[in-house]
Design a protein around this motif. Sequence first.
Motif, PDB file in Angstrom:
ATOM      1  N   ALA A 107      -7.796   6.861  -2.465  1.00 14.56           N
ATOM      2  CA  ALA A 107      -8.588   6.019  -1.561  1.00 14.56           C
ATOM      3  C   ALA A 107      -7.972   5.983  -0.160  1.00 14.56           C
ATOM      4  CB  ALA A 107      -8.719   4.616  -2.131  1.00 14.56           C
ATOM      5  N   THR A 108      -6.636   5.936  -0.080  1.00 15.12           N
ATOM      6  CA  THR A 108      -5.988   5.892   1.236  1.00 15.12           C
ATOM      7  C   THR A 108      -6.246   7.198   1.997  1.00 15.12           C
ATOM      8  OG1 THR A 108      -4.263   4.519   0.248  1.00 15.12           O
ATOM      9  CG2 THR A 108      -3.788   5.440   2.416  1.00 15.12           C
ATOM     10  N   LEU A 127       0.837  -1.211   0.000  1.00 15.13           N
ATOM     11  CA  LEU A 127       0.000   0.000   0.000  1.00 15.13           C
ATOM     12  C   LEU A 127       0.869   1.258   0.000  1.00 15.13           C
ATOM     13  CD1 LEU A 127      -3.058   0.761   0.216  1.00 15.13           C
ATOM     14  CD2 LEU A 127      -2.700   1.041   2.647  1.00 15.13           C
ATOM     15  N   LEU A 128       1.933   1.217   0.800  1.00 12.33           N
ATOM     16  CA  LEU A 128       2.812   2.399   0.905  1.00 12.33           C
ATOM     17  C   LEU A 128       3.539   2.668  -0.414  1.00 12.33           C
ATOM     18  CD1 LEU A 128       3.991   4.597   2.734  1.00 12.33           C
ATOM     19  CD2 LEU A 128       5.736   2.996   3.440  1.00 12.33           C
ATOM     20  N   MET A 184       9.848   2.025   6.821  1.00 15.58           N
ATOM     21  CA  MET A 184      11.193   2.316   6.288  1.00 15.58           C
ATOM     22  C   MET A 184      11.415   1.573   4.966  1.00 15.58           C
ATOM     23  SD  MET A 184      12.386   4.412   8.338  1.00 15.58           S
ATOM     24  CE  MET A 184      11.198   5.001   9.501  1.00 15.58           C
ATOM     25  N   LYS A 185      11.057   0.275   4.975  1.00 18.36           N
ATOM     26  CA  LYS A 185      11.255  -0.539   3.756  1.00 18.36           C
ATOM     27  C   LYS A 185      10.436   0.035   2.598  1.00 18.36           C
ATOM     28  CE  LYS A 185      11.597  -4.899   6.000  1.00 18.36           C
ATOM     29  NZ  LYS A 185      10.798  -6.089   6.272  1.00 18.36           N
ATOM     30  N   GLY A 186       9.190   0.389   2.885  1.00 20.91           N
ATOM     31  CA  GLY A 186       8.295   0.922   1.844  1.00 20.91           C
ATOM     32  C   GLY A 186       8.832   2.212   1.261  1.00 20.91           C
ATOM     33  N   LEU A 187       9.282   3.117   2.151  1.00 15.16           N
ATOM     34  CA  LEU A 187       9.802   4.405   1.670  1.00 15.16           C
ATOM     35  C   LEU A 187      11.075   4.201   0.862  1.00 15.16           C
ATOM     36  CD1 LEU A 187       9.244   6.878   4.653  1.00 15.16           C
ATOM     37  CD2 LEU A 187       8.081   6.830   2.469  1.00 15.16           C
ATOM     38  N   PHE A 237      -0.248   7.577   6.844  1.00  9.61           N
ATOM     39  CA  PHE A 237      -0.266   6.186   7.314  1.00  9.61           C
ATOM     40  C   PHE A 237      -0.405   6.105   8.839  1.00  9.61           C
ATOM     41  CE2 PHE A 237       0.332   3.006   3.969  1.00  9.61           C
ATOM     42  CZ  PHE A 237       0.216   3.876   2.899  1.00  9.61           C
ATOM     43  N   LEU A 238      -0.387   7.267   9.501  1.00  8.44           N
ATOM     44  CA  LEU A 238      -0.687   7.256  10.939  1.00  8.44           C
ATOM     45  C   LEU A 238      -2.152   6.872  11.171  1.00  8.44           C
ATOM     46  CD1 LEU A 238       1.290  10.383  12.182  1.00  8.44           C
ATOM     47  CD2 LEU A 238       1.722   8.007  12.759  1.00  8.44           C
ATOM     48  N   MET A 239      -2.952   6.897  10.090  1.00  7.90           N
ATOM     49  CA  MET A 239      -4.345   6.444  10.172  1.00  7.90           C
ATOM     50  C   MET A 239      -4.476   4.990   9.708  1.00  7.90           C
ATOM     51  SD  MET A 239      -5.793   9.142  11.286  1.00  7.90           S
ATOM     52  CE  MET A 239      -7.492   8.674  11.230  1.00  7.90           C
ATOM     53  N   VAL A 240      -3.399   4.409   9.200  1.00  6.34           N
ATOM     54  CA  VAL A 240      -3.456   3.042   8.658  1.00  6.34           C
ATOM     55  C   VAL A 240      -2.630   2.075   9.515  1.00  6.34           C
ATOM     56  CG1 VAL A 240      -2.822   1.616   6.649  1.00  6.34           C
ATOM     57  CG2 VAL A 240      -3.810   3.876   6.290  1.00  6.34           C
ATOM     58  N   MET A 241      -1.458   2.532   9.952  1.00  2.00           N
ATOM     59  CA  MET A 241      -0.539   1.650  10.681  1.00  2.00           C
ATOM     60  C   MET A 241      -1.132   1.007  11.939  1.00  2.00           C
ATOM     61  SD  MET A 241       3.300   3.146  10.232  1.00  2.00           S
ATOM     62  CE  MET A 241       3.032   4.819  10.712  1.00  2.00           C
TER      63      MET A 241
END
Lengths: 69, 365
Positions: free
Chosen positions: B282-283, B16-17, B217-220, B199-203
């Motif tokens: 959407a996110t 997603l990220l 970190m991996k996603g970024l 992503f503070l609303m998803v994590m």
Amino acid sequence: MIILIIMAFALAGLLIYPDLIRKQWWYELAVTSLFLIAGFILSLLLYLQVQLPYLSLVISHFLRGIAGQ
Amino acid sequence: MRLERGEIPSTGMLALLICFVLGSSLLLTPGGSAGHDAWVAVLLGLAEGLLIAQVYAALTTRFPGKTLVEISDLVYGRCIGKIVAALFLWYLFHLGSLVLSNFEEMLSALILQNTPSLVISLGLILVCAYAVNEGIEVLVRCSYLLGVIIFATLIFDILAILPLFEVNRLLPVLDLPVPRLLLTAHGAASFPFLESVSFLMVMPFLNKSSEAGPSLMKGLLLSGVILAVIVARNSGVLGETTKILIYPSYQTVEMINILDIGARLEVLVFINVLTMGFIKVATLYYGTVLGVAQLFRLRTYKPLVLPIGILMLILSLQDAPNTPVMVDFAMRFYPFYSLPFQIVIPALTLILAHLRRPRREAAGP
């Protein structure tokens, strides 16, 4: 066009309200209505071609003001 | 009350990220004003993004299962917490409308010239509304599927354009004055890397909250490397003209010609942009809807999906009068406008959380 706008919001209301009324979730119904009414008013203003400010321009002016330009 | 019952695995958040970060940056490539040094600006922006993302990860680890709206309530108290949460939600909402507006502008400028912008935006927001209504798990599954398609088309694009790529166009490296390079790098950090603040609303919905930091970190890192490769590809093919182009990726892929039969492949860019755009809008839409429901302490977020979608659609039509104004805002003003939401609010919240905790512990249970 105005008929289309009214129909779109009526459809949105039909999709949202029956479930909330059945569950008697009045607070949720009130909050949802607040947003739906705001959307309806803004749609009407856009349809009536009322000159609303463009957000990017407003923010740009504000930031320029802060920077003293 | 937990409004979202779904749980996502760390690989889901990673997918997603990556889709989220690549979303509109495939369209308006960041660091463009740095010319042939754009890829360096993107990598420097990635470094800044990784540094600040530590704050997001620390917040999620410190308050497992809580979104920024709930964290604000705990850290600032009920009244100020609500104001901070409302400001953050405004940012998610506005960013969602900006992204929607970007896609509408691109489609109406390049392929759907005679279609009203309302129709284009309405199509995208309805698909997003359906996904948001289904919950975070559906969004994650979409990103798995779409991510694979995008990755394949990106690799194909890069391989097909290789004959036109000239390394000389990327030289000399670090030609820009350092202050300008750093300013461009900050621009690249704020769009798109630090937008991961959403992503503070998803994590909180990760099934293992301890994996939030490493996944972020991996996603970024992965999306940053992909983005740097795309930016370098554009500069290596188009040279200094990337500075003046609004959609350089589109112009680059337009030049692909495989033996005169594989031409007009810019449709691949549209596939990339539309699918990633869907995930990004959407996110942000999901974050706004969930956050507003938590702010008003509703029992479900679902009744808010349509009304907030309508408002996002209206705002997207009222964001900018035309494409040049939109691009000017994105390049010159957005890095400063987004600063309080991307850096100040999360950092201040984390600092206050650290300062307030000992007092609570001292006060005892």
